[in-house]
Structure formats: structure tokens, C-alpha cells
Design an enzyme around this catalytic site. Structure first.
Site, short mmCIF file in Angstrom:
data_model
loop_
_atom_site.label_atom_id
_atom_site.label_comp_id
_atom_site.label_asym_id
_atom_site.label_seq_id
_atom_site.Cartn_x
_atom_site.Cartn_y
_atom_site.Cartn_z
N SER A 163 7.67 -80.87 18.25
CA SER A 163 6.65 -81.91 18.10
C SER A 163 5.32 -81.31 17.65
O SER A 163 4.59 -81.93 16.87
CB SER A 163 6.48 -82.73 19.38
OG SER A 163 5.83 -81.98 20.38
N ASN A 164 5.02 -80.10 18.09
CA ASN A 164 3.78 -79.45 17.62
C ASN A 164 3.89 -79.03 16.15
O ASN A 164 2.93 -79.14 15.39
CB ASN A 164 3.44 -78.24 18.49
CG ASN A 164 2.75 -78.66 19.77
OD1 ASN A 164 1.57 -78.98 19.76
ND2 ASN A 164 3.50 -78.71 20.86
N LYS A 195 14.92 -55.29 19.59
CA LYS A 195 13.85 -56.21 19.19
C LYS A 195 13.21 -55.79 17.87
O LYS A 195 12.86 -56.62 17.04
CB LYS A 195 12.78 -56.25 20.30
CG LYS A 195 11.81 -57.39 20.18
CD LYS A 195 10.79 -57.29 21.30
CE LYS A 195 10.08 -58.57 21.58
NZ LYS A 195 10.76 -59.55 22.37
N MET A 226 10.19 -69.22 22.34
CA MET A 226 10.39 -68.82 23.74
C MET A 226 10.67 -67.32 23.90
O MET A 226 11.43 -66.91 24.77
CB MET A 226 11.54 -69.63 24.36
CG MET A 226 11.34 -71.13 24.31
SD MET A 226 9.74 -71.66 24.98
CE MET A 226 10.08 -71.46 26.72
N ILE A 242 6.54 -61.64 21.52
CA ILE A 242 6.40 -60.99 20.22
C ILE A 242 6.24 -59.48 20.47
O ILE A 242 5.47 -59.06 21.32
CB ILE A 242 5.16 -61.55 19.48
CG1 ILE A 242 5.28 -63.07 19.26
CG2 ILE A 242 4.92 -60.81 18.16
CD1 ILE A 242 6.35 -63.51 18.31
N HIS A 302 -0.16 -73.18 24.60
CA HIS A 302 0.52 -73.14 25.90
C HIS A 302 0.07 -74.34 26.74
O HIS A 302 -1.12 -74.64 26.79
CB HIS A 302 0.18 -71.82 26.62
CG HIS A 302 0.89 -71.68 27.92
ND1 HIS A 302 2.21 -71.29 28.01
CD2 HIS A 302 0.48 -71.93 29.19
CE1 HIS A 302 2.58 -71.28 29.28
NE2 HIS A 302 1.55 -71.67 30.01
C1 GRF Z 1 4.64 -77.09 23.93
O1 GRF Z 1 4.31 -77.69 25.14
C2 GRF Z 1 3.90 -75.78 23.75
O2 GRF Z 1 2.66 -75.76 24.40
C3 GRF Z 1 4.83 -74.80 24.42
O3 GRF Z 1 6.11 -75.25 24.10
C4 GRF Z 1 6.09 -76.65 23.89
C5 GRF Z 1 6.75 -76.94 22.58
O4 GRF Z 1 6.97 -78.31 22.41
N1 GRF Z 1 4.54 -73.45 24.01
P1 GRF Z 1 7.40 -78.87 20.98
O5 GRF Z 1 8.71 -78.18 20.61
O6 GRF Z 1 6.31 -78.56 20.03
O7 GRF Z 1 7.58 -80.34 21.20
#
Ligand code: GRF
EC number: 2.1.2.2
Length: 188
Positions: free
Chosen positions: A15-16, A64, A89, A92, A108
Site C-alpha cells: 500500500s505504501n 547476504k 522485512m 540491509i 516504520h
Molecule cells: C508499513 O506499515 C510500513 O511502515 C512497514 O511495513 C508496512 C508495509 O505495508 N515497514 P504496505 O505493504 O505498504 O501496505
């Protein structure tokens, strides 16, 4: 001068990622999605928007460094200058940190340094805090520890469910991330 070229790293619903793509005046062109989870929903989103996708499967690499070197090649191929993490997730490592010094940014869902790591929204509910929020920060080698760039508070209402609070936090994220990226990029 054209916009800087950026890659988004994401492993979840995206979604971001979508909010960045739909942001009207983002000062960066998103030229690549890097995803470490084959089958993640964000991959379909990238395809729908015509953004090239690189799926990097950590299991295919001995360590890695080799994994990140494979990603780095793709970033170079696409002339990427900035990396925006959005639900990626994985920590880095030095290969990417050294290639993009102070050019890797993360979002975050808490007011760091409170509630780093996984399930930050659930951690905040569990702790019973009245205020949590969103942090945009530079990435370093630690878990959600890099220098903070921007934060916005979100109130926790009495009786909030995880999904209600998550929804309000996402709304803030989708506004704060593009705005903060634009502020950062005008300084560079
Ligand atoms: C978000 O809440 C972001 O802050 C965290 O992971 C989530 C990702 O959500 N790091 P989306 O996949 O962007 O919906």
C-alpha cells in the site's frame, strides 16, 4: 534536470508502494520494485503500474553479500540513485549500505525508538500507549535504528482494534512518506 531514479523494496501488500506511485508530485521516478518474497501482493501492483520487478530470493544465495550483489546489479542496470523501503522485512547489509550511503530510507509504523522490528502496531496496542505513530528514517545496519527524518503521531483510541489502528497508521504513512521524500530530495 529530471527526477532522481529510485527503487522501492517491499515484500508485502504494497500500500505504501502504491501511495508513492500515486503521489502527484513525487520528486523521484520509481524505476524498479525489489521484492524478496515471491508471490507477494506488491508484485501484482507493480505489474499493474508497469514498474519493472526484480524478485530476489535469499534462499538461492550462499550469503547476504551474494544476495545483495545480485540486487545491486539490477539497481545499477536501472541507474537507481535512492532506495525507499516500504515493508521490506529484511535487514540491509553492507553491500547495499556502502553502495547507497545515506540514500536508503525506511518507513516504520511506530514512533521510533519505541517498538522497533516486527508487528510494531500490535506491540503498541499491547503496551497500552495512548500515542503511537509513524517514523521515516535513514537505514543503518541495525533494526530500525538509523537517523530519524520525520515523525507523525497517531492517537490510540480506547477500544481500538488492531485493524482500526493499522488503518489510521497507514493513512498517515501514505501521506507522510511521499511528503518526506520530496523534502529530502530538494536538499540533495
Ligand atoms: C508499513 O506499515 C510500513 O511502515 C512497514 O511495513 C508496512 C508495509 O505495508 N515497514 P504496505 O505493504 O505498504 O501496505
Amino acid at each position: 534536470m529530471g527526477n532522481v531514479k529510485a527503487a522501492v523494496f517491499a515484500s508485502g501488500t504494497g500500500s505504501n508502494f502504491q501511495a508513492l506511485l500515486e503521489s502527484e508530485s513525487l520528486a523521484a521516478d520509481i524505476v524498479l520494485l525489489v521484492c524478496d518474497r515471491p508471490g507477494a501482493m506488491v508484485i501484482e501492483k507493480a505489474k499493474a503500474y508497469g514498474i519493472p520487478v526484480f524478485v530476489a530470493d535469499r534462499k538461492m544465495f550462499a550469503d547476504k553479500a551474494a544476495f545483495e550483489l545480485d540486487i545491486l546489479r539490477q539497481l545499477q542496470l536501472h541507474k537507481v540513485e535512492w532506495i525507499f523501503l516500504a515493508g521490506y522485512m529484511r535487514l540491509i547489509g553492507n553491500t547495499l549500505l556502502n553502495a547507497f550511503p545515506s540514500r536508503i530510507v525506511n518507513i516504520h509504523p511506530s514512533l521510533l525508538p519505541a517498538f522497533p522490528g516486527k508487528d510494531a502496531i500490535a506491540q503498541a496496542l499491547q503496551a497500552g500507549v495512548k500515542v503511537t505513530g509513524v517514523t521515516v528514517h535513514y537505514i543503518d545496519a541495525g533494526m530500525d535504528t538509523g537517523p530519524i527524518i520525520a515523525q507523525e503521531a497517531v492517537s490510540v483510541e480506547t477500544g481500538d482494534s488492531l485493524s482500526e489502528l493499522t488503518e489510521r497508521i497507514h493513512q498517515v504513512e501514505h501521506r507522510l512518506y511521499p511528503k518526506t521524500i520530496n523534502h529530502l530530495l530538494v536538499q540533495h
